[in-house]
Structures are given as C-alpha cells and as structure tokens.
Design an enzyme around this catalytic site. Structure first.
Site, PDB file in Angstrom:
ATOM      1  N   GLN A  42      58.213 -27.296 -40.110  1.00  0.00           N
ATOM      2  CA  GLN A  42      59.255 -28.316 -39.952  1.00  0.00           C
ATOM      3  C   GLN A  42      58.825 -29.493 -39.099  1.00  0.00           C
ATOM      4  O   GLN A  42      59.618 -30.402 -38.879  1.00  0.00           O
ATOM      5  CB  GLN A  42      60.531 -27.687 -39.373  1.00  0.00           C
ATOM      6  N   HIS A  75      61.883 -18.545 -38.271  1.00  0.00           N
ATOM      7  CA  HIS A  75      62.088 -18.297 -39.703  1.00  0.00           C
ATOM      8  C   HIS A  75      61.531 -16.900 -39.990  1.00  0.00           C
ATOM      9  O   HIS A  75      60.601 -16.446 -39.313  1.00  0.00           O
ATOM     10  CB  HIS A  75      61.285 -19.366 -40.459  1.00  0.00           C
ATOM     11  N   LYS A 135      57.046 -29.457 -48.002  1.00  0.00           N
ATOM     12  CA  LYS A 135      58.018 -29.967 -47.034  1.00  0.00           C
ATOM     13  C   LYS A 135      57.578 -31.317 -46.481  1.00  0.00           C
ATOM     14  O   LYS A 135      58.240 -31.886 -45.624  1.00  0.00           O
ATOM     15  CB  LYS A 135      58.183 -28.970 -45.887  1.00  0.00           C
ATOM     16  N   ASP A 154      54.048 -22.522 -35.872  1.00  0.00           N
ATOM     17  CA  ASP A 154      54.599 -22.720 -37.209  1.00  0.00           C
ATOM     18  C   ASP A 154      55.065 -24.172 -37.275  1.00  0.00           C
ATOM     19  O   ASP A 154      56.096 -24.525 -36.692  1.00  0.00           O
ATOM     20  CB  ASP A 154      55.757 -21.734 -37.417  1.00  0.00           C
ATOM     21  N   CYS A 175      66.976 -18.248 -43.977  1.00  0.00           N
ATOM     22  CA  CYS A 175      65.845 -17.342 -43.697  1.00  0.00           C
ATOM     23  C   CYS A 175      65.667 -17.164 -42.194  1.00  0.00           C
ATOM     24  O   CYS A 175      64.539 -17.112 -41.688  1.00  0.00           O
ATOM     25  CB  CYS A 175      64.545 -17.844 -44.318  1.00  0.00           C
TER      26      CYS A 175
HETATM   27  N1  PMP Z   1      58.678 -21.620 -41.193  1.00  0.00           N
HETATM   28  C1  PMP Z   1      59.677 -22.511 -41.126  1.00  0.00           C
HETATM   29  C2  PMP Z   1      60.133 -23.008 -39.792  1.00  0.00           C
HETATM   30  C3  PMP Z   1      60.278 -22.946 -42.302  1.00  0.00           C
HETATM   31  O1  PMP Z   1      61.275 -23.823 -42.247  1.00  0.00           O
HETATM   32  C4  PMP Z   1      59.811 -22.462 -43.546  1.00  0.00           C
HETATM   33  C5  PMP Z   1      60.458 -22.882 -44.856  1.00  0.00           C
HETATM   34  N2  PMP Z   1      61.836 -22.955 -44.827  1.00  0.00           N
HETATM   35  C6  PMP Z   1      58.750 -21.559 -43.547  1.00  0.00           C
HETATM   36  C7  PMP Z   1      58.208 -21.156 -42.362  1.00  0.00           C
HETATM   37  C8  PMP Z   1      58.200 -21.001 -44.820  1.00  0.00           C
HETATM   38  O2  PMP Z   1      57.610 -22.040 -45.561  1.00  0.00           O
HETATM   39  P1  PMP Z   1      57.166 -21.780 -47.075  1.00  0.00           P
HETATM   40  O3  PMP Z   1      58.382 -21.238 -47.773  1.00  0.00           O
HETATM   41  O4  PMP Z   1      56.782 -23.145 -47.561  1.00  0.00           O
HETATM   42  O5  PMP Z   1      56.029 -20.830 -47.051  1.00  0.00           O
END
Ligand code: PMP
Length: 411
Positions: free
Chosen positions: A207, A124, A230, A204, A368
C-alpha cells in the site's frame, strides 16, 4: 499546485470511458487495485504485437531484445526503491508471493523451535498467514505489536516484544490497507536494530509503493514486498526486494529452468539471486508492464501524486462528516489515501450494493484483515480509497450515495 488531475484521469481508458456516462463511474477502490494508464497497456500490447518472445533461452535477436527489456524493468524496480543492486530485485506474482517466498525460503533455513516472529496488529492476511504457516512447521511463535484506538501501532511495546536472540523476524506493513495508518518504518527499524541487529525486517509495501517514495537503503529493511497491480501496473507481477547477502544465503523455493547453475541426477547447484528464485518462464509481459508503470509513476511524480491524494483524503474526511451516523475507523497521525468507515443505518455490504446502483465503487468487507475488524469491534467496514486520478466529484457522489443509503434504511 499544478497537478492536472483531469489530464491524468484521461490517460486511464476505463475511467475516461465511464466519465461520459449519465452517472459517471466513481472508482473509489484503488487500495484493492488501481486502474491502468494507456502507457502501461500500450507497453504490454507492443510487446505482444511487435516483439514477443521468451527471455534468456534464445540467441535470436528478438529474444535478446526481450531479455534486455525484462532486465531493464528489473533496473527500473531497483531504482524505484533505491536498491543497491539490480540483483536484489526478485520478480514474483505479487506481494503475497513475495512474503511467502521470504517466509519459506528464509524461514526454512534459519528458524528453529521457540524462535519468535513479530508482526503487527494492522496486517493484511498475507503478512499473517504466511508467517503462521512457517512458524507451525518450525515450531516458532508469533507475537503481535498492538494497535491503539486511533489506529497507530503502540511502538512503546516493541522493546517488550522484540527479544534479542529470540526474535528472528519482524514483519509489518508500511501503510495499513484497512485503517490507512502510515507506520514510521525507519523509526521502527532503528528500534529493532538497537535491540538486535541480526533480526531480519520485512516491510509489506503493497500500500505504500504507489503513494510514497521508498528508499530501502535509507529504511535499512532486509526485505520489502510490493505488487504491480496496486501501482498502475498489471496483475500477476510483484517484487521481493532482499539485501543481496541475505538472498545469496537463502535456498530456492521452486526448482526448474533458469534457476540452476549445473544439474546432474546426483546434484544441482543453483544460480545466483535473483535467478535462483525465478524458476520457469516468467510473466514477461507483466514484468514489462511493471517497468512501464514505474516509468509512468516517475513521469507524474510520486510526491505530486501523494500531495494530490492527501488533498482528496482531507476533502473526504470533511465531506463524510455530513453523513449522520458515519464512523471513520481510527485517526492515525499519518494516514495513506484511504478511509474505512461504518454506518449506523446499514451493514457495509448493503451500503456498498446500494452505492453500486449509483455507479460508485467502494470495497466492503473485512479487507483481508479480520484481526483488525476484531480489534475495532466491527464485522466489516466500507472502504473508500484514492489514487492519482481521483477527483473531488467522486467524493461528492459518495456522500450523496451514503445519504441515500441512510434514507433507504431509515424507512
Ligand atoms: N499486503 C497489503 C497491505 C495489501 O493491501 C495487499 C492487497 N490487498 C496484500 C498484502 C496482498 O497483495 P496481493 O494480493 O497483490 O498479493
């Protein structure tokens, strides 16, 4: 399996409300954010209605109770990922803020020119751009673990990319938010440790936290980041886990109240972690909401949720085959509860707009993760993702909706 999805779904007011609609709302976007159970909403509501006060600063009993509730959420978060100590849990705004905190605080102190940071091709933007920014400031380089056509990382490349003495940080996702690949985190970390035990590893877990049992001691990661929103909790709150000795060696990123030990105009000494990294009045209700979300996940059981989601995933994989011209991205060995796909008939945004007319919520776009789109040679995808409350009829509605998209665009 006695997983009562109907009963679980009814605990989510937004879903329960729209389940009665003539076209019930099919919510297939849990990877972006999950709906909230009554239990979490009530915990935050009770706090505002019955106990509201700030933390740490007041000596009156309500402030003391709130401080206890805040710190008890930290304990819950520590137990949730099996951290050795509660003080290894830093509350942040979310995964993005957690990765940025690790990158800037650790990176500013330890990265030098020509050092290397290794990330993966499945990341991401939060786990790419944060490292690029600090790399640029320090003159460090970014290297990327490539991904195979099936969506699995090419792990054999790690020994070529991770170089003893040169690589300082490796950062990668536990579960990819675009293809769903579940990476073998423990195996990857073991390989990195064998190359050079001093390399710091950030996982990270945005997910994975709501789907997979995480044990940071077993994984042996140095940092781990996740978001409350999430995992059935509120927005605006997340966690950066860090091994205590590492956090203790890192400077604060923000200055302000409650992160200090002694302040004079000449010099300030800082509080120990985690306070050092939590300057200012924190999002107290959100921390309490995160604690409640963890309680809720523990009550339902994360393994039971995972099994349910895997059943939905298998069902979706099968049912989507009924849609002509639909291509699912990747076929990784282990996939989390999401599928990204394209249609020959329509652009993902057009398809998602038509699905919305039918009350079916999916995500369309690059998620993203523009480098993933580029690697798989697609401009965007449609993503359907599942959670503890997802039911098979939602998949059936998705399939019907996609067949309608095909009909409309064939005209
Ligand atoms: N890393 C991953 C793998 C994600 O899926 C996301 C959110 N889509 C993020 C980071 C960023 O998370 P947040 O927008 O809650 O900071």
């Amino acid at each position: 399996m006695n997983y009562d999805v109907e009963k679980i779904r009814n605990q989510f007011p937004v879903l329960a409300l729209h389940d009665k609609d003539p076209k019930p709302f099919a919510f297939l976007d849990s990877t972006a954010t999950t709906q909230k159970p009554e239990f979490v909403i009530n915990a935050m509501d009770n706090f505002y209605r019955k106990h509201y006060s700030s933390i740490k600063r007041g000596v009156y009993s309500m402030a003391a109770q709130t401080t206890d509730a805040y710190e008890s959420a930290r304990k819950k978060a520590a137990q949730f990922i099996n951290a050795k100590r509660e003080s290894e849990i830093v509350f942040t705004r979310g995964t993005t803020a957690s990765i940025n905190l690790a990158a800037w605080s650790y990176g500013r102190k330890y990265l030098k020119a020509d050092d290397e940071i290794v990330i993966s091709a499945l990341e991401h933007h939060a786990n790419i751009v944060s490292w690029q920014l600090i790399a640029e400031e320090r003159g460090a380089k970014i290297k990327v673990i490539p991904v195979a056509d099936n969506g699995d990382l090419i792990l054999e490349k790690i020994p070529e990319l991770v170089i003893p003495g040169k690589t300082k940080i490796v950062a990668f996702a536990h579960i990819s938010n675009t293809i769903g690949t579940e990476n073998p985190v423990k195996e990857i970390i073991r390989t990195i440790r064998q190359i050079d035990p001093s390399i710091k590893v950030l996982v990270d877990a945005a997910q994975s936290a709501p789907h997979v049992k995480i044990d940071v001691q077993d994984l042996d990661c140095d940092f781990l980041a996740f978001s409350g929103h999430k995992m059935y909790g509120p927005t605006g709150i997340g966690v950066l886990y860090g091994k205590y000795e590492i956090l203790e060696s890192m400077p604060p990123l923000e200055g302000g109240g409650e992160m200090i030990d002694q302040v004079t105009f000449e010099k300030t000494t800082f509080a120990l972690p985690p306070d050092r990294f939590e300057a200012g009045t924190p999002p107290i209700a959100e921390v309490i909401g995160l604690g409640a979300a963890i309680d809720w996940l523990n009550q339902v059981g994360i393994e039971a949720i995972y099994q349910h989601e895997q059943e939905i995933l298998k069902y979706a994989e099968e049912k989507l085959r009924e849609v002509p011209g639909l291509h699912i991205l990747g076929a990784p060995k282990h996939r989390g509860s999401l599928l990204s796909f394209t249609l020959d008939s329509a652009h993902p945004h057009d398809a998602a707009t038509l699905l919305d007319e039918d009350g079916i919520a999916v995500r369309s776009g690059h998620h993203c993760a523009q480098p993933v789109m580029k690697r798989f040679n697609v401009p965007a995808t449609i993503r359907a993702s599942f959670g503890a409350y997802t039911q098979k009829w939602e998949i059936d509605r998705l399939v019907e909706g996609l067949l309608r998209v095909n009909r409309i665009f064939a005209l």
